[in-house]
Design a protein around this motif. Sequence first.
Motif, PDB file in Angstrom:
ATOM      1  N   TRP A 340       7.767 -15.883   6.085  1.00 61.69           N
ATOM      2  CA  TRP A 340       7.151 -14.696   6.677  1.00 61.69           C
ATOM      3  C   TRP A 340       6.613 -13.829   5.549  1.00 61.69           C
ATOM      4  CZ3 TRP A 340       5.942 -13.802  11.607  1.00 61.69           C
ATOM      5  CH2 TRP A 340       6.615 -14.518  12.603  1.00 61.69           C
ATOM      6  N   LEU A 341       5.379 -13.341   5.715  1.00 64.09           N
ATOM      7  CA  LEU A 341       4.789 -12.408   4.772  1.00 64.09           C
ATOM      8  C   LEU A 341       4.854 -11.014   5.394  1.00 64.09           C
ATOM      9  CD1 LEU A 341       3.194 -11.904   2.119  1.00 64.09           C
ATOM     10  CD2 LEU A 341       1.102 -12.143   3.483  1.00 64.09           C
ATOM     11  N   VAL A 342       5.590 -10.117   4.768  1.00 65.43           N
ATOM     12  CA  VAL A 342       5.762  -8.748   5.257  1.00 65.43           C
ATOM     13  C   VAL A 342       4.996  -7.818   4.325  1.00 65.43           C
ATOM     14  CG1 VAL A 342       7.426  -6.942   5.848  1.00 65.43           C
ATOM     15  CG2 VAL A 342       8.036  -9.354   6.148  1.00 65.43           C
ATOM     16  N   GLU A 343       4.241  -6.878   4.904  1.00 64.22           N
ATOM     17  CA  GLU A 343       3.428  -5.965   4.107  1.00 64.22           C
ATOM     18  C   GLU A 343       3.683  -4.521   4.533  1.00 64.22           C
ATOM     19  OE1 GLU A 343      -0.563  -8.312   2.924  1.00 64.22           O
ATOM     20  OE2 GLU A 343      -0.396  -7.848   5.057  1.00 64.22           O
ATOM     21  N   VAL A 344       3.831  -3.655   3.532  1.00 67.41           N
ATOM     22  CA  VAL A 344       3.966  -2.217   3.769  1.00 67.41           C
ATOM     23  C   VAL A 344       2.775  -1.559   3.073  1.00 67.41           C
ATOM     24  CG1 VAL A 344       5.380  -0.164   3.435  1.00 67.41           C
ATOM     25  CG2 VAL A 344       6.476  -2.373   3.888  1.00 67.41           C
ATOM     26  N   ALA A 345       1.855  -1.009   3.878  1.00 66.17           N
ATOM     27  CA  ALA A 345       0.594  -0.494   3.333  1.00 66.17           C
ATOM     28  C   ALA A 345       0.513   1.018   3.501  1.00 66.17           C
ATOM     29  CB  ALA A 345      -0.590  -1.151   4.040  1.00 66.17           C
ATOM     30  N   ASP A 346       0.047   1.677   2.437  1.00 69.56           N
ATOM     31  CA  ASP A 346      -0.238   3.113   2.542  1.00 69.56           C
ATOM     32  C   ASP A 346      -1.679   3.358   2.129  1.00 69.56           C
ATOM     33  OD1 ASP A 346      -0.583   3.840  -0.326  1.00 69.56           O
ATOM     34  OD2 ASP A 346       1.538   3.352  -0.510  1.00 69.56           O
ATOM     35  N   HIS A 347      -2.107   4.605   2.261  1.00 75.68           N
ATOM     36  CA  HIS A 347      -3.490   4.967   1.900  1.00 75.68           C
ATOM     37  C   HIS A 347      -3.484   6.118   0.917  1.00 75.68           C
ATOM     38  CE1 HIS A 347      -5.268   2.291   4.921  1.00 75.68           C
ATOM     39  NE2 HIS A 347      -4.253   2.654   5.696  1.00 75.68           N
ATOM     40  N   GLY A 348      -2.546   6.030  -0.050  1.00 77.06           N
ATOM     41  CA  GLY A 348      -2.431   7.071  -1.060  1.00 77.06           C
ATOM     42  C   GLY A 348      -3.263   6.779  -2.285  1.00 77.06           C
ATOM     43  N   ARG A 349      -2.721   7.096  -3.448  1.00 83.96           N
ATOM     44  CA  ARG A 349      -3.477   6.977  -4.697  1.00 83.96           C
ATOM     45  C   ARG A 349      -3.597   5.542  -5.192  1.00 83.96           C
ATOM     46  NH1 ARG A 349      -4.099  11.708  -7.823  1.00 83.96           N
ATOM     47  NH2 ARG A 349      -3.385  13.562  -6.726  1.00 83.96           N
ATOM     48  N   GLY A 350      -2.727   4.668  -4.743  1.00 80.30           N
ATOM     49  CA  GLY A 350      -2.760   3.292  -5.222  1.00 80.30           C
ATOM     50  C   GLY A 350      -2.173   3.163  -6.623  1.00 80.30           C
ATOM     51  N   VAL A 351      -2.178   1.938  -7.124  1.00 82.70           N
ATOM     52  CA  VAL A 351      -1.630   1.630  -8.456  1.00 82.70           C
ATOM     53  C   VAL A 351      -2.694   0.858  -9.236  1.00 82.70           C
ATOM     54  CG1 VAL A 351       0.176   0.413  -9.733  1.00 82.70           C
ATOM     55  CG2 VAL A 351       0.726   1.537  -7.560  1.00 82.70           C
ATOM     56  N   PRO A 352      -3.015   1.284 -10.469  1.00 79.56           N
ATOM     57  CA  PRO A 352      -4.003   0.542 -11.271  1.00 79.56           C
ATOM     58  C   PRO A 352      -3.615  -0.931 -11.391  1.00 79.56           C
ATOM     59  CG  PRO A 352      -3.423   2.618 -12.338  1.00 79.56           C
ATOM     60  CD  PRO A 352      -2.472   2.447 -11.191  1.00 79.56           C
ATOM     61  N   GLU A 353      -4.601  -1.793 -11.388  1.00 79.81           N
ATOM     62  CA  GLU A 353      -4.341  -3.234 -11.414  1.00 79.81           C
ATOM     63  C   GLU A 353      -3.497  -3.638 -12.616  1.00 79.81           C
ATOM     64  OE1 GLU A 353      -6.801  -7.477 -11.114  1.00 79.81           O
ATOM     65  OE2 GLU A 353      -7.864  -5.551 -11.122  1.00 79.81           O
ATOM     66  N   ALA A 354      -3.742  -3.005 -13.756  1.00 78.63           N
ATOM     67  CA  ALA A 354      -3.009  -3.364 -14.969  1.00 78.63           C
ATOM     68  C   ALA A 354      -1.532  -3.005 -14.887  1.00 78.63           C
ATOM     69  CB  ALA A 354      -3.635  -2.672 -16.180  1.00 78.63           C
ATOM     70  N   GLU A 355      -1.156  -2.131 -13.957  1.00 79.35           N
ATOM     71  CA  GLU A 355       0.234  -1.675 -13.852  1.00 79.35           C
ATOM     72  C   GLU A 355       0.984  -2.316 -12.692  1.00 79.35           C
ATOM     73  OE1 GLU A 355       1.583   0.160 -16.011  1.00 79.35           O
ATOM     74  OE2 GLU A 355      -0.039   1.169 -17.075  1.00 79.35           O
ATOM     75  N   ARG A 356       0.335  -3.187 -11.929  1.00 76.15           N
ATOM     76  CA  ARG A 356       0.935  -3.671 -10.678  1.00 76.15           C
ATOM     77  C   ARG A 356       2.110  -4.615 -10.888  1.00 76.15           C
ATOM     78  NH1 ARG A 356      -4.805  -4.520  -7.445  1.00 76.15           N
ATOM     79  NH2 ARG A 356      -5.360  -2.278  -7.476  1.00 76.15           N
ATOM     80  N   GLU A 357       2.216  -5.210 -12.039  1.00 81.47           N
ATOM     81  CA  GLU A 357       3.399  -6.025 -12.334  1.00 81.47           C
ATOM     82  C   GLU A 357       4.497  -5.166 -12.941  1.00 81.47           C
ATOM     83  OE1 GLU A 357       6.094  -9.020 -12.659  1.00 81.47           O
ATOM     84  OE2 GLU A 357       4.212  -9.019 -11.527  1.00 81.47           O
ATOM     85  N   ARG A 358       4.102  -4.227 -13.774  1.00 82.29           N
ATOM     86  CA  ARG A 358       5.103  -3.412 -14.478  1.00 82.29           C
ATOM     87  C   ARG A 358       5.897  -2.522 -13.542  1.00 82.29           C
ATOM     88  NH1 ARG A 358       5.979   1.183 -17.624  1.00 82.29           N
ATOM     89  NH2 ARG A 358       4.115   2.249 -16.862  1.00 82.29           N
ATOM     90  N   VAL A 359       5.326  -2.125 -12.411  1.00 82.71           N
ATOM     91  CA  VAL A 359       6.040  -1.210 -11.515  1.00 82.71           C
ATOM     92  C   VAL A 359       7.315  -1.835 -10.956  1.00 82.71           C
ATOM     93  CG1 VAL A 359       4.007   0.099 -10.833  1.00 82.71           C
ATOM     94  CG2 VAL A 359       4.641  -1.939  -9.526  1.00 82.71           C
TER      95      VAL A 359
END
Length: 414
Positions: A340-359
């Motif tokens: 199952w693929l579960v997704e939690v989506a918001d419409h805020g500021r987002g995360v820069p692509e370069a930081e998406r693993e580090r978070v």
Amino acid sequence: MSAAGTHSGYDLDDPRERARLRALRDFGLPDGEHPAADDLSALVAVAAAAAGVPTAAIHLLAGDEQRALATVGFEIAALPRRDSMCSIIVDEPRPVVVADAREDPRFSANPFVREGRIRFYAAFQLRTDADVSIGTLCVFDDRPHVLGAEQRSLLQALADRVVGVLELDRRVRALSDEVRALEEVRAGLRADNESLRAFAGQVSHDLRAPLSTMTLSLELLGVGLAQGWSPPDLEPVLARALRGATRMRGVVENLFVHATGAPASPHPVDLGSLVEDAREDLGPALDGVDVTARALPVVVADGPLLRLVLQNLLSNAAKFTATEHGGQVTVTASRRDRSWLVEVADHGRGVPEAERERVFEAFARVGEHEALAPGTGLGLATCRAIIEAHGGRIGLRETAGGGATVWFELPDPR
């Protein structure tokens, strides 16, 4: 300049050769100019003077080559073992002294001897503390020569000194390596201490607010009870205290999972019910945010741990969506082949692509998010630990139209 005709003197299957190569590697030899080259050159010069000959060398036998570590009177750096005189006698129990090599059957066929370049030859084995001969200190001349007992004794002492210089350098290098390793450990501990100090401060900050809420609410509850407040008046005070306790529990649960790992006990659980539980736990943290859960299935997971994942993801989404101007957070699930693929989506500021693993790293805080929504930096790291304990994956991508969507995949073989 040492040689031995057709005698190769080299057999890799010979235990002595293997021991010799190991000893040379331990000494860092041969590998370019030795750090103690000046000392070794001085010892070779003393050896030549002590023997009363113009040429001397420190020869090492490495594989199929003889290499000169230091020389006086000639400049041959290396030659094949088949031409090495030292290779013939390197494992002899005692030094070898030959007044005239033309008359010694071990050396008479050697090209240097046949050409008249070597007549007198004396070699003193370089033995390590483990009794491994790695080469020789040798002296030679193009004329016959005889060594007296005192000269032999001095040359033996010089050979021992050569090994002592090599051993001292090995120990210095080993000590330097240990010092570097200790420096690295110390630097790592210093960094860990800084991280722990920052983490302790952040945890204290995160616990202080809900603890203050609980303390003030309970104090007010005590006042109300003493003054005979009615239940409707007491209920909001009690609710405020419970919300503070819930926030504290979230911090503590994240700490527990981070410290102990996430041992999962999967069983069928209703994902929709877990979302509702997480919403209830978060309470006022979701004020101003519309959380929509769309047709969520029953999944195979550890219920309490998965609830903690959803609580962290909803809390993060709410922080950044609410920071903008209020908004919507959507929880969806879709079936994959065996997961199952579960997704939690918001419409805020987002995360820069370069930081998406580090978070997803422990204590990681990304840019302006730290100022907008302070926290321990453990939430997403906790989520990753839990999802990976289930054999799943977790990641982050941009929401269509802006924002962040955190997704995770849960195996489900049914």
